[in-house]
Scaffold this motif. Structure first.
Motif, mmCIF file in Angstrom:
data_model
loop_
_atom_site.group_PDB
_atom_site.id
_atom_site.type_symbol
_atom_site.label_atom_id
_atom_site.label_comp_id
_atom_site.label_asym_id
_atom_site.label_seq_id
_atom_site.Cartn_x
_atom_site.Cartn_y
_atom_site.Cartn_z
ATOM 1 N N ALA A 188 -14.177 -3.752 4.500
ATOM 2 C CA ALA A 188 -13.227 -2.749 5.001
ATOM 3 C C ALA A 188 -13.527 -1.363 4.445
ATOM 4 O O ALA A 188 -13.351 -0.364 5.150
ATOM 5 C CB ALA A 188 -11.791 -3.162 4.638
ATOM 6 N N SER A 189 -13.998 -1.285 3.216
ATOM 7 C CA SER A 189 -14.269 0.021 2.627
ATOM 8 C C SER A 189 -15.517 0.675 3.209
ATOM 9 O O SER A 189 -15.706 1.880 3.092
ATOM 10 C CB SER A 189 -14.396 -0.096 1.102
ATOM 11 N N GLU A 190 -16.363 -0.112 3.861
ATOM 12 C CA GLU A 190 -17.564 0.434 4.509
ATOM 13 C C GLU A 190 -17.255 1.050 5.855
ATOM 14 O O GLU A 190 -18.100 1.729 6.444
ATOM 15 C CB GLU A 190 -18.603 -0.661 4.672
ATOM 16 N N ARG A 191 -16.077 0.810 6.386
ATOM 17 C CA ARG A 191 -15.713 1.306 7.720
ATOM 18 C C ARG A 191 -15.172 2.691 7.669
ATOM 19 O O ARG A 191 -14.585 3.232 6.941
ATOM 20 C CB ARG A 191 -14.679 0.387 8.373
ATOM 21 N N VAL A 216 -12.564 -6.709 1.178
ATOM 22 C CA VAL A 216 -12.346 -5.337 0.708
ATOM 23 C C VAL A 216 -13.629 -4.530 0.805
ATOM 24 O O VAL A 216 -13.617 -3.372 1.258
ATOM 25 C CB VAL A 216 -11.776 -5.336 -0.726
ATOM 26 N N ARG A 217 -14.754 -5.128 0.409
ATOM 27 C CA ARG A 217 -16.036 -4.414 0.529
ATOM 28 C C ARG A 217 -16.338 -4.085 1.992
ATOM 29 O O ARG A 217 -16.764 -2.971 2.318
ATOM 30 C CB ARG A 217 -17.172 -5.230 -0.104
ATOM 31 N N SER A 266 0.819 -1.199 0.000
ATOM 32 C CA SER A 266 0.000 0.000 0.000
ATOM 33 C C SER A 266 0.858 1.255 0.000
ATOM 34 O O SER A 266 1.898 1.315 0.653
ATOM 35 C CB SER A 266 -0.901 0.008 1.243
#
Length: 63
Positions: free
Chosen positions: A60-63, A57-58, A13
């Motif tokens: 984690a991206s909502e957090r 990933v979905r 990253s």
């Protein structure tokens, strides 16, 4: 997964900074995403199916 991980293209990253501290690296293969500790690449990595990775990933991206 039966293939070795030495031939994989590992990605880190851009948020990990230039020091390389406390980060994971991922390598995307045909059937799985491999994950390893960037501080100790000699340790074994683990693999997760691409569908499972997408769910992570979905989530984690909502957090």
């Amino acid at each position: 997964m039966s293939s070795g991980t030495s031939e994989l293209a590992w990605l880190k990253s851009s948020y990990s900074g230039t020091q390389g501290d406390d980060c994971v690296e991922v390598a995307i293969a045909e059937q799985a995403v491999h994950v390893r500790d960037s501080k100790d690449v000699a340790r074994p990595s683990f693999a997760i199916g691409r569908e499972g990775w997408g769910q992570f990933v979905r989530f984690a991206s909502e957090r």
